[in-house]
Structures are given as structure tokens and as C-alpha cells.
Design an enzyme around this catalytic site. Structure first.
Site, PDB file in Angstrom:
ATOM      1  N   SER A 152       0.842  -1.205   0.000  1.00  0.00           N
ATOM      2  CA  SER A 152       0.000   0.000   0.000  1.00  0.00           C
ATOM      3  C   SER A 152       0.878   1.256   0.000  1.00  0.00           C
ATOM      4  CB  SER A 152      -0.934  -0.070   1.209  1.00  0.00           C
ATOM      5  OG  SER A 152      -1.940   0.897   1.127  1.00  0.00           O
ATOM      6  N   ASP A 181      -8.960  -5.303  -5.517  1.00  0.00           N
ATOM      7  CA  ASP A 181      -8.545  -4.295  -4.533  1.00  0.00           C
ATOM      8  C   ASP A 181      -9.502  -3.107  -4.606  1.00  0.00           C
ATOM      9  OD1 ASP A 181      -7.273  -2.382  -2.954  1.00  0.00           O
ATOM     10  OD2 ASP A 181      -5.272  -2.914  -3.673  1.00  0.00           O
ATOM     11  N   HIS A 239      -6.925  -5.887  -1.173  1.00  0.00           N
ATOM     12  CA  HIS A 239      -5.803  -4.995  -0.918  1.00  0.00           C
ATOM     13  C   HIS A 239      -4.773  -5.580   0.049  1.00  0.00           C
ATOM     14  CE1 HIS A 239      -3.837  -1.092  -0.845  1.00  0.00           C
ATOM     15  NE2 HIS A 239      -3.867  -1.083   0.469  1.00  0.00           N
TER      16      HIS A 239
END
Lengths: 414, 425
Positions: free
Chosen positions: B239, B327, B362
């Protein structure tokens, strides 16, 4: 802590490769194998894989093997069992002059496995390892409970497997070394059996009264197990080693209190006084310690193994220099054939194997000091054969216990 | 006093690293018995998590989870590790929970049990037929954990056992903040000196005084460590941590990572603005944030802009991109497509490896970790939202297992060997 810290490592610009050493599993029970894999070395390189252990009593134990990398620069020590690996050019062996015994079974043995350049045989601390990992060897699986037992004047430790139970149980007797040796019981509990490690030579009652324990001490231990809420009273076995075997065989043949589901006997003998106590057995043994063969003309009573009513597993080493275990086993076999209960006997005889047949991957001790004897006792056995015997007999003993303690019997002896 | 005999339940190995497989076996059952295998975990936050599978014993009363099929439960089919990756909070738990271990020096404990019948609930009201406990560790024996506080840089260094020196990794998580150690710990268990970096507190993404120098300093702490090989230091980011990796690999004049592993990162970056300013700006685009029918926030559209992105053509080291196709927090695939186009156009396509995982969200983490589709997230120090991360449990878990293997192979190739990619510092 590690020996490498003390050598003041500065920056080390190795040309392009870092040797990768991995051991799987890194945390295991002591009776589980592990695999060692070396990667990223030069093809054809000579390597030494070395293991080191600092025992509780501060002795150094080591083993090593010599290998040659393949064309990918790898060595796969398949089923490396820390004592022996039959790979060309190499032999693992333990150098030991003391017994490796662990008294605290709740913490693991920590073994450092390292890889060195070249084929070394000594002086490992002076060489820099290419890589090293730490491996933990545990005597207790997660969830196993350790419970000291002092009820009814017993000196014992109960190990319970995890889970609700109830569990079958094993009454666990060590040999003439005395003290409370717990690690076989903790391993048995890790395999699903409640196990009571019983001290019968240096227990509190013996020490305070000065008297050796008689048969009722063992029967009290049996009753303790039988009445335990988490133990199946009809599924109790006994496991003895050496002097513990003598007690086990006696109980299996004569006890009116014990209804053993089965018995496992390592390196022992059935030659004892029938109604005698532990003291008499020891004295009998001590009187005859300089004799390695049984003389039938002597005044000894041979237990009537024809009276045994439960399955019996006998494990003996042909090179046992300490007890006449092999001769005794042959005699037991004859007796049981004559009495018609030979179908209850399973006999495992191991060549090149000595007296102390312990859980596998323990270092083999050819000679060590033994309590009360002045001279060093010779236990016997050649390393490789002995190690194989430990591995094989342990596996077979566990299978034997599972079959008789967990199995569904067609006819019940209840 | 019963002549009841308990089934023999075993999990092997009983103690393992979190990314190792185990074998769950049940023996000594009656033949053809329907039963449930159940796993239970009590988290550090005192929440119970569970998973279960429905089985039928075979003719000799045995079942081996890695060979037989689960016919129902939180996982189905032939799933050796289903009892771990399909874990979810027990009914009645608080919403938005995430399972993250803070203390990595102790293992995760799971109680695996056998229950009679095919149960879906009420496990606590019934006694199991048998139970065992298994330990799952982030730290291999001999791994050292060292707290780092150098000037303002905070984090934890994990060193593998052995003399070293070792290749190094700067390990960074996302904008959720805090000090998350477990991935660095398991990386050290695989032979890397790994530095878990703490760079913001939860909820401070839009307000923290954070400059790129912080990350450059952190990278150098790894590079300059006496037990680290200085030209074999890579970056591992998830991320926002991946975004930092992109920045360091493309823009930094101070650090030269050997390689980067980037999971679900975006490339939005305005030069001359601090991270706080940029985050603040992004979050003010409230119209781009979508909220679903369960009040979960979907942020992926915040990162679709092509303005103010990093110059990925300036990247000079190998990069592995791991993308979850589902995601919902970052448009990972679109961004990866962009990066690929840019790098190919600049003749640097050979540096890029990308893997897309269908159905993955994610939070692609270490294998056998549970899947988190929605969890609580501190948007600011006082504002908590439910963040939709995306993914469906089975494909997400497959992605975690597969990507980890590929990531470890990738790191081994670039940081342990590869003489042909010797870079000159």
C-alpha cells in the site's frame, strides 16, 4: 548467544554468494526428523554440516557430516537425523562421554546447525561458519500438561495430553539410575497417552524411610491412574527400561491389582526374586554384575512368564553389556511357547545395539558413569546400529501402544 | 468411567513458522462418521476467531485433511490449511476486526478440535471428542529482535541467526500507521536482516510531519548495519509502503535499492509537497470516495488520477508488482498497467515483473493469515471508518500463499545470488 558473536566480525564482502542454510522443521519434538538443505554454495564444493548442543549440565555435544555439493551448489541432507546420514564420504556420529539427559522437559534443547567450508573433523569453534541456524527440539508438544504427583506417598509426574480426554495411560519406569526421569513420559503425552513417570529408587518415601519400595508402591501408582477422571482405567499399560523392565515383567505376571492392557519392556530381565522388593532385585543384580551370562546352576528364580495375560513387547540389544537382556528374552520366549501364550509376545532384537535404548535421536552413550558404581559402566552398542534401534523401536513401541490402548478390541479382558 | 475411546487427532508439525504447512489427521473414529474439524484462536485483543470444516471418516475411521475433502463449513474442498486461512471472528464479535499480532516473540496458539456431527455453531456449548494445540511462530529460533530509535527513525530490526552478513530489507506497511513487526520477523526467519519501519501513528496520515528523508535515513540504517551486505538491500512495501518504495527507487539520489517488492501501491506524488499535504488533499476529494450499502468506504477512485504521479521510467532496479484484482482501496491493476506502459516505453520493461491475482483484495499478507475484506480504519485520530479492502476469501488466500512463494524466490534471486546484477555503489 552464539559463538560467532565473540569473534569480532567486521564487514565481510563475500564475492557474490551467501550460502543459504535451512533446517525444517526448526521447532520439533525430539522424536521428529528434520531436513537440512544447503543452497547457493559453489558447485562441487566440499562442506561440513555440523550440529552443536550445550546441555543443561554444561557439556558440549556435537555431530557432523561431510558432503559435496551438486552442480547447482546444493546439498540436500535428506532425513538428516542428527546422528547418522549414510551419504557417500560422510558419517555423522556423536562424541559423548556423559549422558545427555534433560531434567527440565518444559524447555527445548537448542541445537546450532552450521555449515563450514571444507571437510573438517575438529576445531570447529576456531573456524568461521558460512551460515548457521538454531533448531529447537522439544520434549513436550503444545498443550501437554505437566502435573507433579505426591498423593499416597508417590513421587511421580503425570503428563496429560491436550484435549478433554479421557486418555489411555502408561506407567513409565526408568532404570537403576534413579531420579525422576520425565522425558519419555512427556513424549508419550505428546503422542496422546497420559503418562506417569514414577521414581521408585530415589523417591521421597525411600529417602525418608531408608527402605526400598515394594510391589504395593507400584500398585498404588496404578490405582492412581485407574481412578483419574481423565484416564480410561481399563486402558493402562506399563513401560520399563532396564530395572524398570524387571518391575514391569513382575507386575504383568503376578499382580492381582494391576490389569495391564499391555506392557513394553526395554533391555531388562525376568530373573528376580518372586516376592522380593526392589532392594533385593538390585542386590541380586549387584552380586552378579561381573557376570555377563546367566548361569543356570545359580540360585536365582526365574519369573514365570507363562502367567502373563497381556500383550508384551520386548526390546533388547544384542550388544547389551549391562543386563543379560538377550538371553533373558530367549528364555521368556521359551516359557511363553510352553505355556501357550506366545501369541502375546512381540520380540524385537537389534544387532549392534547396547543397553540404553532411549527415544530416538538421543546421542548414543557407549560408556558413562552410573550412580553407585565406581568404575565406568560399559553400556555397549555401536553408534549406527544403536541409533537405528532407537528410531525403529520407538516407532514400533508407539504403534504397539496405539494398537492396544486406542484400538478397538474384538474380545475384551475387562 | 467409560470404555469410550477418544479419536486420535494430530497436527504435524505441532510448532511451525506461520508460512509452513501442517498436516491434520484424525484416526480411530467409527467408519463413515460425520464430524467437524474446528480451529479456535484467542487474539491478543481477546477476540475469538474460528474456522471449521465438515468431514466424513473413511472405511478405517481416518481422515487426513490434506487428502480428503471438506464438505462444508468456512472452507470446502481439499484444503490442507483451510483451518487457518478461513478463520473469522466468532458470531457476536465486534465489527471490523483485524487479526494482527503485536508480540512476535510468542507464537499464535490454535486449538484444533474434533466435534461429532456437522456443526456450524454452538461449538462452545459442546465438548469436543479431542483437541490439540498448535503453535505458529513469526520468529524462527535464533532470530534476534532489536528495537531501533536512531534520531527520529523508529522501528524494529530482525536479524537472522548465524554469522552473516545478510542481505537487508526495509519493510513498510501502509497508511494505517503504527509499528507492525510480523512480516519483518518472518522475513528474518528466511535469512534477511529486515527492518520494520514505523513512520506514522494511526490516523495521522493527513497530519504527520513526514518527509522523504525519513525513509532514506531508514534505508541507510539497514545498509550501514554491520551485519548487512550494503549492496544487497531491498525494499518491501504494501500500500503506501509500496508507494514509498516507488519513490525511493525512482527519485532518490541518496539510496539505491537492490530490488523492490511492491504490493498494491499507488504512484500519486506531488513534488514539493509533504506527505501530509498530499494525503490531506486527496482526502478532501470526498466526492471520489464511494460508500457502499453497508457504510464501507471504497477509496480506489482517489488514486486514479494521472496527474502528479511518480516518474516510473526513472526506476533503475528490478521491481516485483503484486496486484489484487479486487482491490477496492487502491486501483492496483490500473496503476500497474500504467507503470508497465511507462517502463516499457523507457526501455526498462525487463526490470518489471508483475503478478495479478483475480479475486484478491488490498491486504495481501503472509500465507494462511485470515482474509480481511472490511476492517475498522482510523481516518484521523478521532474518525473511525469501515474500510473496504476487497477480495473474496478463497482466491485471496490463494493469492497470499502463491505470492509469498514467488516473493521469497524473487528476493532470493536478487539478494542472495545474481552475480550478473552487481551494481556499483
Amino acid at each position: 548467544p552464539g559463538r560467532w558473536f565473540s569473534r569480532g566480525i567486521g564487514r565481510f564482502f563475500k564475492s557474490c554468494r551467501s550460502v543459504l542454510l535451512s533446517v525444517h522443521p526448526s521447532r520439533a519434538l525430539v522424536d521428529e526428523k528434520f531436513k537440512v538443505l544447503v543452497q547457493n554454495a559453489s558447485p562441487g564444493a566440499e562442506l561440513t554440516v555440523h550440529s552443536h548442543l550445550l546441555s543443561e549440565d554444561k557439556h558440549n555435544w556435537e555431530a557432523f557430516g561431510h558432503y559435496i555439493c551438486d552442480s547447482t551448489g546444493s546439498v540436500n541432507c535428506k532425513s538428516l537425523t542428527m546422528y547418522f546420514s549414510p551419504v557417500q564420504f560422510s558419517l555423522f556420529y556423536w562424541r559423548a562421554r556423559h549422558m545427555l539427559r534433560k531434567s527440565n522437559v518444559e524447555t527445548p534443547l537448542e541445537v546450532t546447525v552450521s555449515v563450514y567450508q571444507g571437510h573438517l573433523t575438529e576445531g570447529f569453534p576456531e573456524h568461521r561458519a558460512l551460515a548457521a541456524v538454531l533448531v529447537e527440539r522439544w520434549y513436550m508438544a503444545p498443550g501437554v500438561q505437566r502435573i507433579p504427583v505426591t498423593e499416597h506417598n508417590l513421587t511421580a509426574t503425570l503428563f496429560l495430553p491436550p484435549g478433554p480426554g479421557p486418555f489411555p495411560a502408561v506407567l513409565d519406569l526408568w532404570g537403576g539410575g534413579g531420579n525422576l526421569v520425565e522425558y519419555r513420559s512427556s513424549l508419550l503425552a505428546s503422542h496422546g497417552f497420559a503418562a506417569l513417570a514414577l521414581d521408585y529408587l530415589t523417591n521421597d518415601l525411600t529417602i525418608t524411610t531408608g527402605k526400598m519400595m515394594k510391589n504395593d508402591y507400584f500398585e498404588t501408582a496404578y490405582k492412581f491412574l485407574e481412578q483419574h477422571p481423565q484416564i480410561v482405567g481399563s486402558r493402562i499399560a506399563m513401560w520399563g527400561l532396564s530395572l524398570g523392565t524387571a518391575m514391569t515383567l513382575k507386575m504383568a505376571a503376578y499382580s492381582k491389582v494391576m490389569k495391564l492392557r499391555c506392557a513394553v519392556c526395554y533391555s531388562g530381565s525376568h530373573i528376580q526374586p518372586v516376592n522380593g522388593s526392589t532392594e533385593e532385585i538390585l542386590n541380586n543384580f549387584l552380586k552378579n554384575q561381573d557376570k555377563t551370562r546367566i548361569n543356570e546352576k545359580q540360585e536365582v528364580i526365574w519369573h514365570d512368564m507363562g502367567r502373563v495375560q497381556c500383550p508384551l513387547l520386548l526390546v533388547v540389544g544384542q550388544d547389551d553389556q549391562n543386563w543379560p537382556a538377550f538371553v533373558s528374552a530367549m528364555d521368556i520366549k521359551k516359557m511363553m511357547e510352553k505355556a501357550g501364550n506366545i501369541h502375546l509376545l512381540t520380540l524385537l532384537v537389534y544387532p549392534d545395539t547396547g543397553h540404553l535404548i532411549e527415544p530416538p535421536y538421543s546421542p548414543h552413550t557407549r560408556a558413562s558413569t552410573f550412580r553407585s558404581f565406581e568404575n565406568t559402566s560399559l553400556w555397549g552398542g555401536q553408534t549406527v546400529g544403536h541409533a537405528r534401534a532407537q528410531e525403529d523401536s520407538w516407532r514400533k513401541s508407539l504403534m504397539f501402544l496405539r494398537e492396544h490402548l486406542y484400538g478397538r478390541r474384538k474380545k475384551s479382558n475387562l | 468411567m467409560a470404555s469410550l475411546i477418544t479419536p486420535l487427532l494430530s497436527v504435524a508439525p505441532t510448532r511451525a513458522l506461520v508460512d509452513e504447512k501442517f498436516k491434520v489427521r484424525v484416526k480411530n473414529l467409527p467408519a463413515g462418521l460425520p464430524f467437524t474439524l474446528h480451529s479456535l484462536h484467542l487474539s491478543e485483543d481477546n477476540d475469538y476467531w474460528e474456522a471449521f470444516g465438515h468431514y466424513i471418516s473413511n472405511y478405517n475411521g481416518t481422515v487426513c485433511v490434506s487428502e480428503h475433502l471438506s464438505l462444508g463449513g468456512t472452507y470446502t474442498g481439499k484444503e490442507p490449511m483451510g483451518l487457518l486461512w478461513s478463520l473469522r471472528p466468532v458470531p457476536g464479535s465486534r465489527k471490523g476486526l483485524r487479526l494482527r499480532k503485536k508480540n512476535v516473540s510468542s507464537p499464535l496458539l490454535y486449538t484444533i478440535s474434533v466435534y461429532s456431527g456437522h456443526l456450524t455453531e454452538g461449538f462452545r456449548d459442546q465438548a469436543p471428542l479431542a483437541s490439540v494445540v498448535t503453535e505458529r511462530w513469526y520468529m524462527a529460533p535464533g532470530v534476534q529482535r532489536i528495537s531501533i530509535k536512531e534520531n527520529i527513525v523508529r522501528g524494529t530490526m530482525f536479524l537472522p541467526p548465524g554469522p552473516g552478513p545478510f542481505p537487508g530489507l526495509l519493510d513498510m506497511w501502509g497508511g494505517g500507521g503504527g509499528l507492525v513487526e510480523y512480516r519483518a520477523a518472518i522475513l528474518a526467519s528466511h535469512g534477511y536482516a529486515a527492518f520494520a519501519l514505523e513512520y506514522i501513528n494511526p490516523g495521522e496520515m493527513a497530519t504527520a510531519e513526514l518527509e522523504i528523508e525519513y525513509f532514506e535515513t531508514a534505508f541507510n540504517i539497514v545498509k550501514d548495519h554491520p551485519r548487512v551486505i550494503p549492496n544487497k538491500v531491498g525494499i518491501f512495501g504494501l500500500s503506501f509502503g509500496a508507494t514509498v518504495a516507488f519513490y525511493l527507487a525512482s527519485e532518490s539520489n541518496v539510496v539505491k535499492p537492490r530490488c523492490c517488492v511492491c504490493i498494491n501501491g499507488h504512484t500519486i506524488f506531488s513534488r514539493g509537497k509533504s506527505f501530509a499535504e498530499q494525503s490531506g488533499e486527496m482526502l478532501r476529494n470526498a466526492h471520489l470516495i464511494r460508500i457502499d450499502e453497508d457504510d464501507n468506504h471504497m477509496w480506489r477512485n482517489l488514486f486514479l488520477s494521472r496527474d502528479n504521479t511518480l516518474d516510473m521510467e526513472k526506476i533503475n532496479c528490478p521491481v516485483l508488482l503484486v496486484c489484487g484484482e479486487d482491490d477496492q482501496n487502491v486501483p492496483s491493476v490500473e496503476i500497474a498497467d500504467d507503470i508497465e506502459r511507462t517502463m516499457h516505453a523507457a526501455g526498462k520493461g525487463h526490470l518489471l515483473t508483475r503478478i495479478n491475482y483475480p479475486g484478491a483484495g488490498h491486504l495481501i499478507e503472509v500465507p494462511y493469515a485470515p482474509h480481511f475484506r472490511v476492517t475498522a480504519f482510523m481516518q484521523s485520530r478521532t474518525q473511525k471508518i469501515m474500510m473496504l479492502w476487497g477480495g473474496q476469501t478463497k482466491p485471496h488466500s490463494d493469492a497470499q500463499e502463491d505470492s509469498w512463494k514467488k516473493i521469497l524466490d524473487y528476493l532470493e534471486h536478487h539478494l542472495f545470488s545474481s552475480p550478473s546484477l552487481e551494481s556499483k555503489l
